[in-house]
Design a protein around this motif. Sequence first.
Motif, PDB file in Angstrom:
ATOM      1  N   TRP A   1       0.862  -1.191   0.000  1.00 31.48           N
ATOM      2  CA  TRP A   1       0.000   0.000   0.000  1.00 31.48           C
ATOM      3  C   TRP A   1       0.885   1.222   0.000  1.00 31.48           C
ATOM      4  CZ3 TRP A   1      -0.822   4.542   2.407  1.00 31.48           C
ATOM      5  CH2 TRP A   1      -2.046   5.147   2.194  1.00 31.48           C
ATOM      6  N   LYS A   2       0.548   2.184  -0.820  1.00 26.38           N
ATOM      7  CA  LYS A   2       1.317   3.426  -0.867  1.00 26.38           C
ATOM      8  C   LYS A   2       0.358   4.606  -0.813  1.00 26.38           C
ATOM      9  CE  LYS A   2       5.354   1.774  -3.413  1.00 26.38           C
ATOM     10  NZ  LYS A   2       6.235   1.983  -4.582  1.00 26.38           N
ATOM     11  N   ARG A   3       0.844   5.671  -0.133  1.00 27.01           N
ATOM     12  CA  ARG A   3       0.037   6.876  -0.068  1.00 27.01           C
ATOM     13  C   ARG A   3      -0.142   7.451  -1.460  1.00 27.01           C
ATOM     14  NH1 ARG A   3       2.860   9.585   3.456  1.00 27.01           N
ATOM     15  NH2 ARG A   3       1.621   8.796   5.152  1.00 27.01           N
ATOM     16  N   LYS A   4      -1.334   7.975  -1.696  1.00 24.65           N
ATOM     17  CA  LYS A   4      -1.607   8.599  -2.985  1.00 24.65           C
ATOM     18  C   LYS A   4      -0.792   9.862  -3.100  1.00 24.65           C
ATOM     19  CE  LYS A   4      -5.276  10.711  -5.745  1.00 24.65           C
ATOM     20  NZ  LYS A   4      -6.682  11.138  -5.766  1.00 24.65           N
ATOM     21  N   VAL A   5       0.061   9.944  -4.118  1.00 24.14           N
ATOM     22  CA  VAL A   5       0.912  11.105  -4.319  1.00 24.14           C
ATOM     23  C   VAL A   5       0.698  11.647  -5.720  1.00 24.14           C
ATOM     24  CG1 VAL A   5       2.675  10.332  -2.710  1.00 24.14           C
ATOM     25  CG2 VAL A   5       2.833   9.646  -5.078  1.00 24.14           C
ATOM     26  N   GLU A   6       1.057  12.907  -5.859  1.00 20.13           N
ATOM     27  CA  GLU A   6       0.919  13.539  -7.162  1.00 20.13           C
ATOM     28  C   GLU A   6       2.039  13.088  -8.089  1.00 20.13           C
ATOM     29  OE1 GLU A   6      -1.628  15.308  -7.927  1.00 20.13           O
ATOM     30  OE2 GLU A   6      -2.462  15.237  -5.914  1.00 20.13           O
TER      31      GLU A   6
ATOM     32  N   GLU B   1       5.950   4.720   7.320  1.00 19.48           N
ATOM     33  CA  GLU B   1       5.721   6.128   6.973  1.00 19.48           C
ATOM     34  C   GLU B   1       4.749   6.292   5.806  1.00 19.48           C
ATOM     35  OE1 GLU B   1       9.662   4.917   4.959  1.00 19.48           O
ATOM     36  OE2 GLU B   1       8.591   4.539   6.840  1.00 19.48           O
ATOM     37  N   LEU B   2       4.543   5.241   5.036  1.00 19.07           N
ATOM     38  CA  LEU B   2       3.635   5.304   3.892  1.00 19.07           C
ATOM     39  C   LEU B   2       2.220   4.856   4.239  1.00 19.07           C
ATOM     40  CD1 LEU B   2       6.006   3.843   1.142  1.00 19.07           C
ATOM     41  CD2 LEU B   2       5.508   6.247   1.620  1.00 19.07           C
ATOM     42  N   MET B   3       2.020   4.401   5.456  1.00 18.33           N
ATOM     43  CA  MET B   3       0.720   3.879   5.857  1.00 18.33           C
ATOM     44  C   MET B   3      -0.194   4.992   6.373  1.00 18.33           C
ATOM     45  SD  MET B   3       0.935   0.705   5.188  1.00 18.33           S
ATOM     46  CE  MET B   3       2.183  -0.530   4.845  1.00 18.33           C
ATOM     47  N   PRO B   4      -1.515   4.846   6.181  1.00 19.19           N
ATOM     48  CA  PRO B   4      -2.439   5.818   6.769  1.00 19.19           C
ATOM     49  C   PRO B   4      -2.424   5.721   8.280  1.00 19.19           C
ATOM     50  CG  PRO B   4      -3.641   3.961   5.852  1.00 19.19           C
ATOM     51  CD  PRO B   4      -2.213   3.783   5.443  1.00 19.19           C
TER      52      PRO B   4
ATOM     53  N   GLN C   1       5.784  10.304   9.090  1.00 19.15           N
ATOM     54  CA  GLN C   1       7.045  10.015   9.776  1.00 19.15           C
ATOM     55  C   GLN C   1       7.218   8.511   9.950  1.00 19.15           C
ATOM     56  OE1 GLN C   1       4.356  11.282  11.018  1.00 19.15           O
ATOM     57  NE2 GLN C   1       4.037  10.828  13.169  1.00 19.15           N
ATOM     58  N   PRO C   2       8.466   8.014   9.990  1.00 14.07           N
ATOM     59  CA  PRO C   2       8.709   6.565  10.055  1.00 14.07           C
ATOM     60  C   PRO C   2       8.534   5.983  11.462  1.00 14.07           C
ATOM     61  CG  PRO C   2      10.552   7.746   9.050  1.00 14.07           C
ATOM     62  CD  PRO C   2       9.697   8.747   9.732  1.00 14.07           C
ATOM     63  N   HIS C   3       7.508   6.369  12.174  1.00 16.62           N
ATOM     64  CA  HIS C   3       7.168   5.821  13.481  1.00 16.62           C
ATOM     65  C   HIS C   3       5.761   5.253  13.426  1.00 16.62           C
ATOM     66  CE1 HIS C   3      10.209   8.348  15.965  1.00 16.62           C
ATOM     67  NE2 HIS C   3      10.601   7.100  15.921  1.00 16.62           N
TER      68      HIS C   3
ATOM     69  N   VAL D   1      -2.929  13.780  21.786  1.00 13.11           N
ATOM     70  CA  VAL D   1      -3.293  13.125  20.530  1.00 13.11           C
ATOM     71  C   VAL D   1      -2.415  11.894  20.340  1.00 13.11           C
ATOM     72  CG1 VAL D   1      -3.584  13.420  18.043  1.00 13.11           C
ATOM     73  CG2 VAL D   1      -3.833  15.389  19.563  1.00 13.11           C
ATOM     74  N   VAL D   2      -3.044  10.766  20.116  1.00 12.19           N
ATOM     75  CA  VAL D   2      -2.337   9.550  19.725  1.00 12.19           C
ATOM     76  C   VAL D   2      -2.556   9.377  18.230  1.00 12.19           C
ATOM     77  CG1 VAL D   2      -2.285   7.035  19.893  1.00 12.19           C
ATOM     78  CG2 VAL D   2      -2.507   8.422  21.970  1.00 12.19           C
ATOM     79  N   SER D   3      -1.495   9.542  17.441  1.00 14.91           N
ATOM     80  CA  SER D   3      -1.580   9.279  16.001  1.00 14.91           C
ATOM     81  C   SER D   3      -0.807   8.001  15.737  1.00 14.91           C
ATOM     82  CB  SER D   3      -1.018  10.447  15.178  1.00 14.91           C
ATOM     83  OG  SER D   3       0.310  10.725  15.517  1.00 14.91           O
ATOM     84  N   ALA D   4      -1.512   7.003  15.230  1.00  8.09           N
ATOM     85  CA  ALA D   4      -0.928   5.664  15.164  1.00  8.09           C
ATOM     86  C   ALA D   4      -1.251   4.978  13.850  1.00  8.09           C
ATOM     87  CB  ALA D   4      -1.447   4.816  16.331  1.00  8.09           C
ATOM     88  N   ASP D   5      -0.305   4.174  13.410  1.00  7.48           N
ATOM     89  CA  ASP D   5      -0.542   3.243  12.310  1.00  7.48           C
ATOM     90  C   ASP D   5      -1.386   2.106  12.864  1.00  7.48           C
ATOM     91  OD1 ASP D   5      -0.280   1.445  10.102  1.00  7.48           O
ATOM     92  OD2 ASP D   5       1.419   0.523  11.160  1.00  7.48           O
TER      93      ASP D   5
END
Length: 516
Positions: free
Chosen positions: A9-14, A261-264, A459-461, A477-481
Amino acid sequence: MSPREGFTWKRKVEPNLKPVETTRRWDETQGDEGSGGVVEEGEPLSPSAQMFHEPNFNVYIVAVMGCKTPIDLPVIKSNLVHTLLKHPRFSSLQVEDEKEKGKFRWIPTNVDLEKHIIVPKIKPGMDSPERFIEDYISNLSKTTICKTQPLWDIHILNVKTSDAEAVGVFRIHHSLGDGTSLMSLLLACTRKISDPEALPTIPVKKSKEKRDYGRIWGWLLGVCWFLVLLWNTAVDTIMFGATVLFLKDSESPIKGPPGVELMPRRFVYRTVSLEDIKMVKNALNATVNDVALGVTQAGLSQYLHLRYAETKKRHGATKIRNDLPKNLRLRSTLLINLRPSIGIQGLAAMMEKDTEVKWGNRIGYVLVPITIALHSNPLDYVREAKATINRKKHSLEAIFTHSIAEVVLKLFGIKAASALSHRVITHTTMCFSNLVGPLEEIGFYGHPLAYLAPGCYGQPHGLMVNFQSYANKMTFVVSADEGTIPDPHRLCDDIVEALKLTKDAVLESGRAGGTT
């Protein structure tokens, strides 16, 4: 097979874009108009800003603002023109230099607000407004902003939740500035509710009173202070080098896998009483940051304890039984801004009077060990956090690590500097931050705010925990994969429970005092 095995899975990029046509001037020394004598206007991106465009470090800051009233779109548009758009970074494109491939410059452009203000269609009568907000921000983390426009946008969600009448979501690419400066810029666009013409009041760190130890003792203490500073800096620099080369954190349920880092990401936040945090702070002669880190350590310890218990299929494990592995190495990476703080007054003056301010990303690294243990006394987590932070304050780690990155950049280029940053972060487990907010309630262009909740993605965390104070509240705020932490709400609950237990321990000890 693990949930991620065989899954890509990869983030949608331009897509790669051709150079954008922007404001230009004719260089008279090169000939007449049409002869090819064209020079781009604009300064180059700083190395740190350009690093945030590397594929493995493409970071966006997300600032969620809960409003006590529905958001008036025309009011937002009219005020943005006279404030945020006055900042050069928010009205400039990042255009690749035609002479130096791979390097970018800031080029002023005309901003089309219709492309920057997004108002999605919302179906009435939804079952869970809170879940809708979470899903919306999570879906936002799957996308990037097109480079044919300045790299920021704001999403207006007129959805009533349990703690707000509407929600505004600012998304800003990290290349526009460090997190502290960008939050200060947003606060410079606000005014006090009690005085609509006044800027918010931000707490200022109190300087410690100087004691007169006498000339000889003062000299000896100064020498000891300097020697401790040198020792701490040397140890921290060696640990940084070891982390770059080989020293990794232990594998744990909260450590993200390669490519995280590429995951939502899912953003979950809770609001607690700042007065409770100050009570603990005063009882232990600590700081708000000490308490925030302490309760985070306590919450993470309980969360990991249960995750390990579930892994061992002991769902009925009690809190007395310790399922944590011994010698678990877990560290947080802090990105420290080394540029002197501008302050919201300076930023407000810049937007009102077109004055110049120093701006950019000048970042150093600090590696903070996180204590994972099951203590019988909840206050021990705060004491350990205080000792860790006091030691880090008495070190030049951030300056030295920034210098190391600068040397790598100059000798080997942006790719090598980016690889170094990526390696340091992937060898640690999480990111932690604590931002100081206004002392009183404020309004964003006349909209009273209920809370502020900043976070990041890219970020790669696998995990990031951000604390943000606001009036008498503290929102974390907890921002998590979700592949790493499938239940971020439970982690939030564990941190809230940790604060409650810590407060109760202070009350039981009889040391509860004022909340200054």
